[in-house]
Design an enzyme around this catalytic site. Structure first.
Site, PDB file in Angstrom:
ATOM      1  CD  GLU A 116      -1.413  -2.498   1.874  1.00 10.12           C
ATOM      2  OE1 GLU A 116      -2.112  -3.237   2.412  1.00 10.12           O
ATOM      3  OE2 GLU A 116      -0.214  -2.570   1.958  1.00 10.12           O
ATOM      4  CB  CYS A 118      -1.226  -0.795   5.265  1.00  7.57           C
ATOM      5  SG  CYS A 118       0.714  -1.141   4.862  1.00  7.57           S
ATOM      6  CB  THR A 167      19.960 -37.954   1.533  1.00  2.00           C
ATOM      7  OG1 THR A 167      18.971 -38.567   1.275  1.00  2.00           O
ATOM      8  CG2 THR A 167      20.274 -37.036   0.155  1.00  2.00           C
ATOM      9  NE  ARG A 222      26.170 -26.838  -6.634  1.00  3.97           N
ATOM     10  CZ  ARG A 222      25.164 -27.436  -5.934  1.00  3.97           C
ATOM     11  NH1 ARG A 222      24.660 -27.063  -4.902  1.00  3.97           N
ATOM     12  NH2 ARG A 222      25.132 -28.929  -6.259  1.00  3.97           N
ATOM     13  CD  GLU A 243      16.478 -31.080  -2.994  1.00  2.00           C
ATOM     14  OE1 GLU A 243      17.420 -31.826  -3.385  1.00  2.00           O
ATOM     15  OE2 GLU A 243      16.300 -30.031  -3.641  1.00  2.00           O
TER      16      GLU A 243
END
Length: 347
Positions: free
Chosen positions: A46, A82, A194, A205, A280
């Protein structure tokens, strides 16, 4: 309002833990100002919208309508309220897509505007506005981060090679896309195997943007300190059963064996104000989120030309449940499928 949502989306990856918000100021069907929340801690939509009005149009503000994709805030945070700005500028009408679920705002901004005599309309493109800020809504309505599961699998449904070997599945273009996904989330989580086998950096990256906070499950603290995860370049948090210490990098968060690890992680991230997580892997960790019904999206990359059955000891991919396929795209040898958890609702 569609323009508000377009503007709001420009703040993706920059405003969290705040929501993405866009604002448009209209006088007689002409946009005289527009803005969006660009970066956490800086001016809200705003403010940028009103500041965008040219000097020649300033006198039109008191006769205009302001459209906002999320309820204007009514509290002092990093910036002033706002709702007060709208009242100060004597803007007579405010159209809001959706109420803000944040407890310090939820309805209070609208109430303040109404009390000041502003004509307020709520619910325009509400579904689209909720979807845009789905992470923000999940966090405040369900007190947990928005969880995205991601894995790559072979054409016959294997996620990894036999013990001690690494299986490269997705192609270089899919890998770049994954780095984009990382830039859009607050944190990224992997399991012990993992981290040990793949030694991932878990950074962005290959894509511009900030790297997410790195999370790793290492219950017995057996991972080597020489792994990329512990290079100090990005904040890293280790979930374990032996140590609790948040004074350094990596920091350590202690969990127990006597309750759900998934829920302990989610509760911890809520306390840390981490609103979204990209999980992941590995297969066991991913499956635990599925089994606990604690996920929102799944993104599965399948290499159509690679098969795992020729390698004894390959690890089967997780199995989704209560999942609805929303989209699919092709990227050379890879098919990328997008699923939504049908068992949870943002309302």
């Amino acid at each position: 309002m569609r323009r508000c949502l377009e503007l709001a989306s420009l703040g993706a990856g920059q405003v969290a833990p705040n929501p993405m918000v866009g604002a448009v100021l209209v006088h007689n069907d002409r946009i005289i100002g527009e803005g969006f929340h660009k970066r956490f801690g800086e001016a809200h939509a705003e403010v940028n919208c009103v500041n965008n009005v040219s000097e020649n149009d300033r006198d039109l503000i008191p006769g205009s309508t302001i459209y906002v994709s999320l309820e204007p805030c009514a509290h002092f945070g990093k910036t002033p309220p706002c709702a007060d700005l709208i009242i100060h500028e004597r803007i007579p009408r405010c159209v809001v897509a959706v109420r803000d679920p944040f407890p310090d705002v939820n309805g209070k901004g609208i109430e303040k505007l109404l009390a000041a005599g502003v004509d307020v309309k709520v619910g325009i493109l509400e579904t689209e506005a909720r979807e845009l800020n789905k992470r923000f809504f999940r966090f405040h309505l369900n007190h947990r981060p928005y969880i995205i599961l991601k894995w790559a699998q072979t054409a016959d449904g294997y996620i990894g090679a036999q013990e001690g070997q690494r299986l490269l599945i997705s192609n270089e273009y899919s890998n770049r896309l994954v780095h984009r996904w990382r830039s859009e989330e607050a944190a990224i989580l992997v399991g012990t195997r993992t981290a040990e086998l793949d030694n991932p950096a878990l950074t962005t990256r290959l894509w511009p943007g900030s790297s997410p906070v790195r999370l790793v499950v290492d219950m017995n603290l057996r991972l080597s300190p020489g792994l990329h995860l512990f290079d100090g370049n990005v904040k890293t948090i280790v979930f374990n059963t032996l140590r609790h210490d948040d004074s350094g990098n990596p920091s350590y968060y202690q969990v127990t064996h006597d309750t759900s690890l998934v829920h302990q992680i989610c509760n911890a991230l809520y306390q840390m104000k981490i609103q979204s997580v990209l999980v992941e892997g590995g297969a066991r960790l991913l499956q635990s989120f599925i089994d606990e019904q604690c996920w929102d999206e799944a993104r599965i990359i399948t290499n159509r030309e690679l098969y795992g059955r020729s390698s004894p000891g390959c690890i089967p991919a997780p199995e989704l449940s209560d999942a609805k396929k929303n989209a699919e795209q092709q990227m050379l040898t890879d098919t990328i499928e997008f699923f939504q958890n049908t068992g949870e609702d943002l309302r």
